[in-house]
Write a protein that holds these residues in place. Structure first.
Motif, mmCIF file in Angstrom:
data_model
loop_
_atom_site.group_PDB
_atom_site.id
_atom_site.type_symbol
_atom_site.label_atom_id
_atom_site.label_comp_id
_atom_site.label_asym_id
_atom_site.label_seq_id
_atom_site.Cartn_x
_atom_site.Cartn_y
_atom_site.Cartn_z
ATOM 1 N N TRP A 26 0.812 -1.216 0.000
ATOM 2 C CA TRP A 26 0.000 0.000 0.000
ATOM 3 C C TRP A 26 0.844 1.265 0.000
ATOM 4 O O TRP A 26 0.337 2.349 -0.293
ATOM 5 N N PHE A 71 0.878 2.132 -3.543
ATOM 6 C CA PHE A 71 -0.433 2.476 -4.111
ATOM 7 C C PHE A 71 -0.642 3.980 -3.923
ATOM 8 O O PHE A 71 -1.398 4.434 -3.063
ATOM 9 N N THR A 117 -7.386 3.438 -10.464
ATOM 10 C CA THR A 117 -7.315 2.302 -9.543
ATOM 11 C C THR A 117 -6.830 1.020 -10.221
ATOM 12 O O THR A 117 -5.939 0.328 -9.682
ATOM 13 N N LEU A 158 -3.263 -0.757 -8.933
ATOM 14 C CA LEU A 158 -3.220 -2.100 -8.363
ATOM 15 C C LEU A 158 -2.087 -2.915 -8.994
ATOM 16 O O LEU A 158 -1.412 -3.690 -8.308
ATOM 17 N N TYR A 178 1.966 -3.734 -7.240
ATOM 18 C CA TYR A 178 2.497 -5.101 -7.186
ATOM 19 C C TYR A 178 3.879 -5.173 -7.847
ATOM 20 O O TYR A 178 4.808 -5.785 -7.301
#
Length: 494
Positions: A90, A93, A397, A401, A405
């Motif tokens: 996160w 993110f 979004t 995501l 990663y």
């Protein structure tokens, strides 16, 4: 000298931030120039020797990956990405990571594919009534977003932003703008009116006319591959070299056109002007028409047309071919350097015009009409920044995501390289992975003695102590001794 300075600097942090990316101004006639750094200036001057240096390419690679980012307090400065080694999902993110050129390029490719799909749907679903369906509406919305993006970048960067593909895209957008305007004119007339039908057909004609440019536009995003990148540079240089040919062609055309028109107006009749223009155009395209000049001011018209074809086909077109061959040889001889220069220019297009809030077209329309106009002029800066982060986080979004990663995996690799004392971008070779797996299994790692590698290395090791001539004499002595033993063996059997 610049290449030597870059290659000689061992402190990577100092090289990247102070030597290559720090902007400096110089005095010209007592006035300071616009601040610029080495990376920008080398791209502008097309300095292939500087661009090809290892330190320069390391800097461009760090910028492309987002390991060097613009400082929030001073966008003209570049600092290390603080969370490069963080393995928290996160943490990565973050909507601010959309400034990374690699991610921006990926989103642009995705939107370009969608843009092409919208165009294909629009051109294959003709509306005879002239009404706009949702596919055509989205196509024109995308076009408006791309136009606004080009204008904004040109405003921020200036004339250095202009290039072959910018002019190419602007031409495509102009054709689509004309198609949209003619469609609006058609909608301004009632259904059944002949003018509505005529303008509607004209709108679709402009739309269909731009199809080759739509598909050729995909080449813009293939420059990340070395082969296509070098070929795109060849194409750009060829277009520039063509200017010399067209300048010579214009002078020749004006002279012969005046001669043909002069022959045509001897009898006070200019009816053959259209025929003359068509015949000259066909000659340039390699399909001359000699039959029509038999009765054209004989014998002057036919002789003049023969001379015109000789100059165009034999002289000017061969000059154009020679210019193309020269451009191709110059680029292919330096294909790797030209590819690195193209990649550096592509990277600088993303970081040269700093934008705190990255809304890639057509999302820039959301920024313009939903954020800038209604909120920016009165909302406090911190609150407006948070609002932009929320909007970007919602819009991007799916991308965030995936990027979070990928950056988590990259953080593990960087951490591992730093523990080994290697560079951040160092790649682990297969034999190193094998050694780690062997040690994890409780063994000593790769056993080069048991595998026979040590013996093969010793056999192939050069002898740097003995002279080369002495080594050859020793080999010759061994061969003579072996020959002597063979002769003695034959004599003993006899």
């Amino acid at each position: 000298m610049a290449k030597l300075i870059i290659e000689a600097e061992e402190d990577v942090g100092y090289l990247l931030q102070e030597v290559l990316l720090k902007r400096y101004s110089i005095l010209v006639d007592g006035e300071e120039t616009m601040p610029a750094n080495v990376v920008e200036r080398a791209v502008d001057l097309h300095a292939l020797r500087v661009i090809g240096s290892s330190g320069y390419q390391k800097c461009v690679n760090y910028l492309w990956r987002g390991w060097l980012v613009q400082d929030d307090d001073d966008p003209s400065r570049f600092v290390d990405y603080k969370e490069k080694t963080s393995t928290s999902y996160w943490v990565h993110f973050d909507p601010d990571r959309l400034r990374v050129p690699m991610y921006q390029n990926t989103v642009q490719i995705a939107f370009s594919v969608i843009y092409l799909a919208l165009y294909t749907g629009a051109i294959n679903s003709i509306n005879p009534s002239g009404d706009l369906d949702i596919v055509e509406g989205l196509l024109y919305v995308f076009t408006f977003g791309f136009i606004c993006d080009e204008v904004a970048k040109l405003w921020k960067v200036g004339r250095w932003y202009l290039g072959f593909w910018n002019i190419y895209n602007s031409t495509l957008y102009a054709l689509l703008a004309v198609s949209f305007v003619t469609r609006m004119i058609a909608l301004g007339h009632p259904i059944g009116d002949e003018r509505r039908f005529r303008f509607n057909v004209l709108s679709y004609n402009f739309l269909a006319f731009s199809a080759p440019m739509f598909w050729t536009r995909l080449l813009l995003f293939l420059d990340g591959f070395r082969f296509f990148g070098a070929m795109l540079v060849v194409l750009k240089v060829m277009m520039r070299e063509s200017l010399i040919f067209f300048l010579l062609l214009l002078v020749v055309l004006v002279g012969f056109l005046q001669a043909f028109v002069g022959l045509d107006q001897v009898d006070n009749n200019l009816g053959a002007t259209k025929f003359i223009l068509k015949a000259m155009a066909n000659a340039i395209m390699g399909s001359p028409e000699f039959d029509g000049f038999d009765g054209f001011a004989p014998p002057f018209g036919l002789i003049l047309y023969y001379i015109f074809n000789f100059i165009i086909v034999v002289i000017l077109l061969n000059i154009l071919i020679a210019l193309y061959n020269s451009a191709y040889e110059d680029i292919t001889d330096n294909a790797i350097d030209e590819y690195m220069a193209l990649f550096s220019q592509k990277t600088m297009q993303f970081v040269r015009a700093p934008d705190e809030n990255v809304f890639i077209a057509p999302f820039n329309l959301i920024e313009l009409f939903c954020l800038v106009l209604p909120f920016e002029w009165w909302m406090p800066a911190p609150a407006y920044a948070r609002l932009n982060d929320y909007v970007m986080g919602f819009l991007y979004t799916p991308l965030l995501l995936v990027t979070a990663y990928l950056e988590t995996r990259t953080a593990r690799v960087v951490s591992w390289n730093r523990r080994r004392g290697e560079a951040d971008e160092d790649t682990v070779e297969e034999w190193e992975q094998l050694g780690e797996s062997e040690r994890a299994a409780g063994r000593e790692g790769v056993d080069f003695e048991a595998d026979g590698w040590a013996k093969r290395v010793l056999e192939s090791r050069p002898n740097v102590v003995a002279n080369a001539a002495l080594v050859e004499v020793r080999e010759l002595r061994e061969e003579v001794a072996e020959l002597k033993r063979m002769i003695e063996g034959i004599r003993g059997r006899g």
